[in-house]
Design a protein around this motif. Structure first.
Motif, short mmCIF file in Angstrom:
data_model
loop_
_atom_site.label_atom_id
_atom_site.label_comp_id
_atom_site.label_asym_id
_atom_site.label_seq_id
_atom_site.Cartn_x
_atom_site.Cartn_y
_atom_site.Cartn_z
N ALA A 140 -9.27 -7.52 -0.11
CA ALA A 140 -9.05 -6.26 0.74
C ALA A 140 -7.99 -6.43 1.86
CB ALA A 140 -10.30 -5.55 1.23
N ALA A 141 -8.13 -7.72 2.17
CA ALA A 141 -6.90 -8.13 3.44
C ALA A 141 -5.61 -8.07 2.86
CB ALA A 141 -7.23 -9.24 4.03
N GLU A 142 -5.42 -8.54 1.59
CA GLU A 142 -4.07 -8.55 1.09
C GLU A 142 -3.57 -7.10 0.95
OE1 GLU A 142 -2.90 -10.73 -2.13
OE2 GLU A 142 -3.73 -12.77 -1.52
N VAL A 143 -4.37 -6.26 0.22
CA VAL A 143 -3.98 -5.01 0.38
C VAL A 143 -3.47 -4.15 1.76
CG1 VAL A 143 -4.57 -2.44 -0.38
CG2 VAL A 143 -5.52 -4.32 -1.76
N VAL A 144 -4.33 -4.44 2.52
CA VAL A 144 -3.99 -4.01 4.13
C VAL A 144 -2.56 -4.49 4.22
CG1 VAL A 144 -4.55 -4.29 6.56
CG2 VAL A 144 -6.40 -3.78 4.95
#
Length: 386
Positions: A140-144
């Protein structure tokens, strides 16, 4: 599929037509060992990212939802959190740029056990690496970051997503100014572990599961039906079951009336049984059993105390956010309200202005999905004050 997708899709993947995809770092390292190559995360967005890129809100979900939290131009079908998200709603897409991610390990667009393993050209099945909540948070952090967002205004996590959100905040310091934890927890408790263990056992004992090597013709339907029924029982409270169904028996118009016949004298008899059967039938064949097993186990493994010498409050205190709100239903038996109170206490120890709200909702763990009159104002009030 109603759209052309940039990757192979298996029959066990169920991807909303409005999904977008972020390619994860390759190789993507997994917490418990192993890596993923060519992995992706599905997500959807609502609203507009402002010029300073500081109005982004991230939603991380429970075990079964996809990224389609609300309707949009790309997919006008109602989403799983429709009354909560949109223009003028509690999560106001007129003010916020909202991102909802589908969990890594799911079968709703993100890479999971139902996805094609590029090394073999076949579905991963049980060759998928062991999955942890921390992996879901890192994805999820990579998407952000991929959306050009350095710092979120808020990360909202409900149920399993509450675990994911806490892991995200701990593992990626500074990624969000604030946090709303809804019916989540900082660790799995024995009762929840026991229930999920039985759900996984029901799937694995279905002969059609076949050590993960099933197909559409041999889908472990009985195991998934029982697993879903067990889950639904814990998602609502005894108070609601009694008030909603009592001891009312099925009438002749019910599709399940007398379905067992003489050959099954113990067939469905009460309305509550019919309700569970209907829920189960809508779920099976719309969710991949292996993905269910992986995500279920990831919750059992999660414990924020692992990051702080065995003390869950110390683990929470390591998280740095300016403000936090922890909400729960007083009738929740799966993620009991004491766990949300614990989250608020621990985040306050870390310096956050943290508030706990226990809702007098009769609807148990699922209250945040149905009791919008209580949960909506709490979320709106917090976001409006940011």
């Amino acid at each position: 599929m109603s759209q052309a997708l940039p990757f192979p899709v298996t029959p066990s993947e169920f991807i909303p037509p409005g999904s977008r995809f972020h390619a994860l770092t390759s190789p993507f390292p997994m917490k418990r060992g192993g890596v993923l190559h060519g992995a992706r995360v599905a997500y959807e967005t609502w609203g507009t990212l402002n010029a300073t890129r500081d109005n982004a809100v991230l939603i991380v979900t429970g075990l079964s939802p996809d990224a389609h939290a609300a309707s949009s131009a790309a997919d006008p079908a109602p989403g799983w959190w429709e009354p909560m998200l949109g223009p003028g709603r509690p999560i106001d897409s007129g003010r916020w740029f909202v991102v909802c991610v589908n969990s890594l390990g799911s079968c709703k667009g993100s890479t999971g056990a139902a996805s094609i393993d590029p090394a073999s050209g076949r579905p991963y099945r049980l060759a998928f690496p062991e999955l942890s909540i921390e992996d879901i948070a890192d994805a999820a952090a990579e998407v952000v970051r991929g959306l050009g967002i350095e710092r979120l205004a808020c990360v909202i996590g409900n149920s399993m997503g509450g675990m994911t959100a806490l892991s995200l905040l701990l593992r990626h310091p500074g990624i969000s100014r604030s946090h709303i934890n809804i019916s989540g927890s900082a660790r799995a408790l024995p009762f929840s572990i026991a229930v999920r263990s039985l759900q996984r056992e029901a799937i694995r004992l279905d002969p059609n599961w076949n050590n993960g090597e099933y197909d559409d013709a041999t889908y472990p339907e009985s195991g998934m039906r029982i697993a879903r029924k067990l889950g639904v029982i814990t998602y609502r409270s005894a108070l609601e079951w009694d008030g909603r169904f009592g001891r009312v028996r099925l009438d002749e118009s019910s599709p399940f009336n007398g379905q067992g016949g003489e050959e099954d004298p113990f067939g469905l008899e009460f309305q509550v049984e019919s309700y569970l059967e209907g829920h189960a039938r809508r779920f099976v064949r719309r969710y991949d059993p292996n993905c269910y097993l992986y995500l279920s186990r990831s919750m059992d493994w999660f414990d924020l105390a692992d990051h702080s010498g065995g003390d869950v409050l110390a683990g929470l205190a390591r998280i740095r956010v300016e403000r936090a709100l922890a909400i729960g239903a007083n009738t929740d038996i799966l993620f009991p309200v004491q766990q949300q109170e614990e989250i608020a206490e621990g985040l306050a120890l870390g310096g956050a202005r943290a508030e706990f709200v226990g809702m007098d909702s009769p609807q148990g763990h699922d209250a945040f999905l149905v009791d919008y009159d209580r949960f909506g104002p709490a979320v709106r009030g917090f976001l409006d004050s940011l």
